[in-house]
Scaffold this active site. Sequence first.
Site, PDB file in Angstrom:
ATOM      1  N   LYS A 152       0.834  -1.212   0.000  1.00 35.86           N
ATOM      2  CA  LYS A 152       0.000   0.000   0.000  1.00 35.86           C
ATOM      3  C   LYS A 152       0.872   1.266   0.000  1.00 35.86           C
ATOM      4  O   LYS A 152       0.689   2.151  -0.832  1.00 35.86           O
ATOM      5  CB  LYS A 152      -0.904   0.008   1.234  1.00 35.86           C
ATOM      6  CG  LYS A 152      -1.603   1.330   1.461  1.00 35.86           C
ATOM      7  CD  LYS A 152      -2.479   1.340   2.699  1.00 35.86           C
ATOM      8  CE  LYS A 152      -1.780   1.751   3.966  1.00 35.86           C
ATOM      9  NZ  LYS A 152      -1.560   3.169   4.180  1.00 35.86           N
ATOM     10  N   ASN A 153       1.792   1.340   0.966  1.00 32.01           N
ATOM     11  CA  ASN A 153       2.538   2.592   1.110  1.00 32.01           C
ATOM     12  C   ASN A 153       3.437   2.879  -0.083  1.00 32.01           C
ATOM     13  O   ASN A 153       3.671   4.038  -0.420  1.00 32.01           O
ATOM     14  CB  ASN A 153       3.348   2.588   2.412  1.00 32.01           C
ATOM     15  CG  ASN A 153       2.449   2.774   3.623  1.00 32.01           C
ATOM     16  OD1 ASN A 153       1.262   3.065   3.485  1.00 32.01           O
ATOM     17  ND2 ASN A 153       3.011   2.599   4.813  1.00 32.01           N
ATOM     18  N   ARG A 192      -4.172  10.599   4.709  1.00 28.98           N
ATOM     19  CA  ARG A 192      -3.068  11.548   4.889  1.00 28.98           C
ATOM     20  C   ARG A 192      -2.044  11.474   3.764  1.00 28.98           C
ATOM     21  O   ARG A 192      -1.392  12.463   3.440  1.00 28.98           O
ATOM     22  CB  ARG A 192      -2.347  11.247   6.193  1.00 28.98           C
ATOM     23  CG  ARG A 192      -3.016  11.707   7.425  1.00 28.98           C
ATOM     24  CD  ARG A 192      -2.123  11.403   8.597  1.00 28.98           C
ATOM     25  NE  ARG A 192      -0.742  11.785   8.327  1.00 28.98           N
ATOM     26  CZ  ARG A 192      -0.262  13.002   8.466  1.00 28.98           C
ATOM     27  NH1 ARG A 192      -1.022  13.962   8.920  1.00 28.98           N
ATOM     28  NH2 ARG A 192       1.004  13.272   8.173  1.00 28.98           N
ATOM     29  N   CYS A 209      -5.092  12.750  13.171  1.00 25.85           N
ATOM     30  CA  CYS A 209      -5.717  11.471  12.845  1.00 25.85           C
ATOM     31  C   CYS A 209      -5.711  10.638  14.107  1.00 25.85           C
ATOM     32  O   CYS A 209      -5.187  11.070  15.130  1.00 25.85           O
ATOM     33  CB  CYS A 209      -4.992  10.779  11.701  1.00 25.85           C
ATOM     34  SG  CYS A 209      -3.394  10.170  12.157  1.00 25.85           S
ATOM     35  N   ARG A 251       0.553  14.215  13.775  1.00 30.73           N
ATOM     36  CA  ARG A 251       1.158  14.009  12.451  1.00 30.73           C
ATOM     37  C   ARG A 251       1.247  15.280  11.598  1.00 30.73           C
ATOM     38  O   ARG A 251       0.561  15.409  10.573  1.00 30.73           O
ATOM     39  CB  ARG A 251       0.409  12.919  11.694  1.00 30.73           C
ATOM     40  CG  ARG A 251       0.489  11.594  12.407  1.00 30.73           C
ATOM     41  CD  ARG A 251      -0.230  10.517  11.671  1.00 30.73           C
ATOM     42  NE  ARG A 251       0.585   9.893  10.651  1.00 30.73           N
ATOM     43  CZ  ARG A 251       0.186   8.836   9.946  1.00 30.73           C
ATOM     44  NH1 ARG A 251      -0.991   8.325  10.163  1.00 30.73           N
ATOM     45  NH2 ARG A 251       0.968   8.322   9.028  1.00 30.73           N
ATOM     46  N   ASP A 309       4.139   0.320  12.257  1.00 28.60           N
ATOM     47  CA  ASP A 309       2.963  -0.288  11.633  1.00 28.60           C
ATOM     48  C   ASP A 309       2.784  -1.764  12.009  1.00 28.60           C
ATOM     49  O   ASP A 309       1.800  -2.384  11.609  1.00 28.60           O
ATOM     50  CB  ASP A 309       3.039  -0.153  10.102  1.00 28.60           C
ATOM     51  CG  ASP A 309       2.734   1.265   9.644  1.00 28.60           C
ATOM     52  OD1 ASP A 309       2.315   2.083  10.482  1.00 28.60           O
ATOM     53  OD2 ASP A 309       2.919   1.558   8.438  1.00 28.60           O
ATOM     54  N   ARG A 326      -8.905  -0.091   4.047  1.00 25.50           N
ATOM     55  CA  ARG A 326      -7.967   0.912   3.529  1.00 25.50           C
ATOM     56  C   ARG A 326      -6.639   0.267   3.182  1.00 25.50           C
ATOM     57  O   ARG A 326      -5.960   0.717   2.254  1.00 25.50           O
ATOM     58  CB  ARG A 326      -7.701   1.983   4.590  1.00 25.50           C
ATOM     59  CG  ARG A 326      -8.795   2.989   4.777  1.00 25.50           C
ATOM     60  CD  ARG A 326      -8.336   4.096   5.698  1.00 25.50           C
ATOM     61  NE  ARG A 326      -6.964   4.444   5.376  1.00 25.50           N
ATOM     62  CZ  ARG A 326      -6.038   4.806   6.264  1.00 25.50           C
ATOM     63  NH1 ARG A 326      -6.337   4.901   7.530  1.00 25.50           N
ATOM     64  NH2 ARG A 326      -4.811   5.089   5.868  1.00 25.50           N
TER      65      ARG A 326
HETATM   66  C1  UD1 Z   1       4.456   6.702   6.801  1.00 26.04           C
HETATM   67  C2  UD1 Z   1       3.565   5.527   6.477  1.00 26.04           C
HETATM   68  C3  UD1 Z   1       2.881   5.022   7.748  1.00 26.04           C
HETATM   69  C4  UD1 Z   1       3.925   4.718   8.822  1.00 26.04           C
HETATM   70  C5  UD1 Z   1       4.861   5.910   9.034  1.00 26.04           C
HETATM   71  C6  UD1 Z   1       6.020   5.619   9.972  1.00 26.04           C
HETATM   72  C7  UD1 Z   1       2.862   6.010   4.207  1.00 26.04           C
HETATM   73  C8  UD1 Z   1       1.750   6.384   3.300  1.00 26.04           C
HETATM   74  N1  UD1 Z   1       2.575   5.950   5.509  1.00 26.04           N
HETATM   75  O1  UD1 Z   1       3.619   7.742   7.315  1.00 26.04           O
HETATM   76  O2  UD1 Z   1       2.174   3.837   7.425  1.00 26.04           O
HETATM   77  O3  UD1 Z   1       3.286   4.459  10.052  1.00 26.04           O
HETATM   78  O4  UD1 Z   1       5.432   6.322   7.765  1.00 26.04           O
HETATM   79  O5  UD1 Z   1       6.754   4.552   9.523  1.00 26.04           O
HETATM   80  O6  UD1 Z   1       3.944   5.722   3.773  1.00 26.04           O
HETATM   81  N2  UD1 Z   1       6.584  14.279  11.413  1.00 26.04           N
HETATM   82  C9  UD1 Z   1       6.705  15.608  11.736  1.00 26.04           C
HETATM   83  N3  UD1 Z   1       6.666  16.517  10.714  1.00 26.04           N
HETATM   84  C10 UD1 Z   1       6.548  16.160   9.417  1.00 26.04           C
HETATM   85  C11 UD1 Z   1       6.426  14.790   9.096  1.00 26.04           C
HETATM   86  C12 UD1 Z   1       6.454  13.866  10.122  1.00 26.04           C
HETATM   87  O7  UD1 Z   1       6.819  15.978  12.905  1.00 26.04           O
HETATM   88  O8  UD1 Z   1       6.516  17.049   8.545  1.00 26.04           O
HETATM   89  C13 UD1 Z   1       6.620  13.252  12.502  1.00 26.04           C
HETATM   90  C14 UD1 Z   1       5.311  12.465  12.613  1.00 26.04           C
HETATM   91  O9  UD1 Z   1       4.365  13.134  13.407  1.00 26.04           O
HETATM   92  C15 UD1 Z   1       5.791  11.178  13.253  1.00 26.04           C
HETATM   93  C16 UD1 Z   1       7.191  10.994  12.627  1.00 26.04           C
HETATM   94  O10 UD1 Z   1       7.562  12.275  12.140  1.00 26.04           O
HETATM   95  O11 UD1 Z   1       5.933  11.338  14.629  1.00 26.04           O
HETATM   96  C17 UD1 Z   1       7.250  10.002  11.493  1.00 26.04           C
HETATM   97  O12 UD1 Z   1       6.179  10.223  10.600  1.00 26.04           O
HETATM   98  P1  UD1 Z   1       6.290   9.953   9.036  1.00 26.04           P
HETATM   99  O13 UD1 Z   1       7.437   9.038   8.758  1.00 26.04           O
HETATM  100  O14 UD1 Z   1       6.261  11.244   8.329  1.00 26.04           O
HETATM  101  O15 UD1 Z   1       4.933   9.200   8.769  1.00 26.04           O
HETATM  102  P2  UD1 Z   1       4.157   9.229   7.400  1.00 26.04           P
HETATM  103  O16 UD1 Z   1       5.131   9.464   6.308  1.00 26.04           O
HETATM  104  O17 UD1 Z   1       2.960  10.105   7.531  1.00 26.04           O
END
Ligand code: UD1
Length: 417
Positions: free
Chosen positions: A22-23, A93, A117, A122, A305, A397
Amino acid sequence: MDKLIIQGGAPLSGEIRVSGAKNAALALMCAGLLTSEELTLSNVPHLRDVSTMLRLLAQMGVEVSLDDRLGLSLRAERLSDPLAPYDLVKTMRASILVLGPLLARCGEARVSLPGGCAIGARPVDLHIKGLEALGAEISVEQGYISAKAKRLKAARILMDLVTVTGTENLMMAACLAAGTTTLENAAREPEVVDLAHCLSAMGARISGAGTDTITIEGVKRLHGATHRIMADRIETGTFLAAAAATGGRVTLRGTDPGTLEAVLEKLREAGAELQTGCETISLAMPRRPKAVNVRTAPYPAFPTDMQAQLMALDAVAEGTASITETIFENRFMHALEMQRLGADIEISGNTAIVRGVPKLQGATVMATDLRASASLVIAGLVAEGETRVDRIYHLDRGYECIEEKLAQLGARIKRVH
Ligand code: UD1
């Protein structure tokens, strides 16, 4: 609303095929925005998030065609409207992944802020900061991120935190920027590597994907390509955890054991016998699992995850486990539901202490997010009697035909409307 009804107690046994990730799929679909030529993806998982992304892309003017053999073609010849509206972004997201490609290709983009969420705040500040470093002018007004840039310019970007979609967004944007960009403290997740392979097949010049420093030499344009989406490592891990918790014996095909070593290590520690081939993993759990401690962290460490699914295993293991969540601040909601099934779990801050019990008992539980739902299904498969899992739209999803695959492994599970 659909629910799953599970008669627990049967060990899983048999063989299934793992779907495309998915991701990886969501990011790869957004890569289609970077070229006017056709991007063809195979091994596309049939999931609600994929349909949501297709709707979003089609709304921007991308021509989409799906065949009945898990193939998807995207052609973003003319992009009529570089906008990702709130009603689609709020349900997924990962829609934020259109921001970088749209900006690079069209010189502008408007994407709704994803907001909070179920698993925490996030934010997307690092996506915004990185694109600003590439020369974009960005404002956030009325819940929308508006970005503009004539042509993005390369930069050295050091990310404060490891972010998966943040790395993917910036890597895609930098492909069309002038000059050579370096992303430091980049995410090393296999999905980032899969995206880099596809972008390279489209003519991008990327090195270092899979390490914490990615270098992208910008090119003027990208062209069409064909790419096979990697196997879903989280789906793989979920079925392995389910087999281990039920004392089963399963073989998963079409997967990649190299992408989930931290998970396999924990399953081994719990007492599972594992055999891996090039594209297969076989697991047998001949005894009650032993409790295993887990601490989530960015790849290659244990994935957030898979945290909920391991908690389901620990809930029926021999001994006491500590599970620490370091990525998301509110990712223990499944623990409260598992307690309804008789699990003994105590939460203190970002750590859950799980005291294994010999048996769980069936009950009605409610799914709160995607992976939490999967953990409740695992707990239901182990529990004595009937478990009803409500609100399974979360599961749809991210898991392709989960009840069919589980039924193929002998689970007594059915979906009711
Ligand atoms: C992706 C995955 C999700 C997985 C996550 C962590 C996809 C579509 N989703 O989510 O399944 O659980 O990686 O492995 O690939 N953060 C910030 N600022 C930002 C971005 C992130 O503070 O601009 C923080 C987030 O709140 C979180 C951490 O960084 O605490 C990691 O999040 P992130 O790796 O960005 O998660 P996603 O990419 O949304």
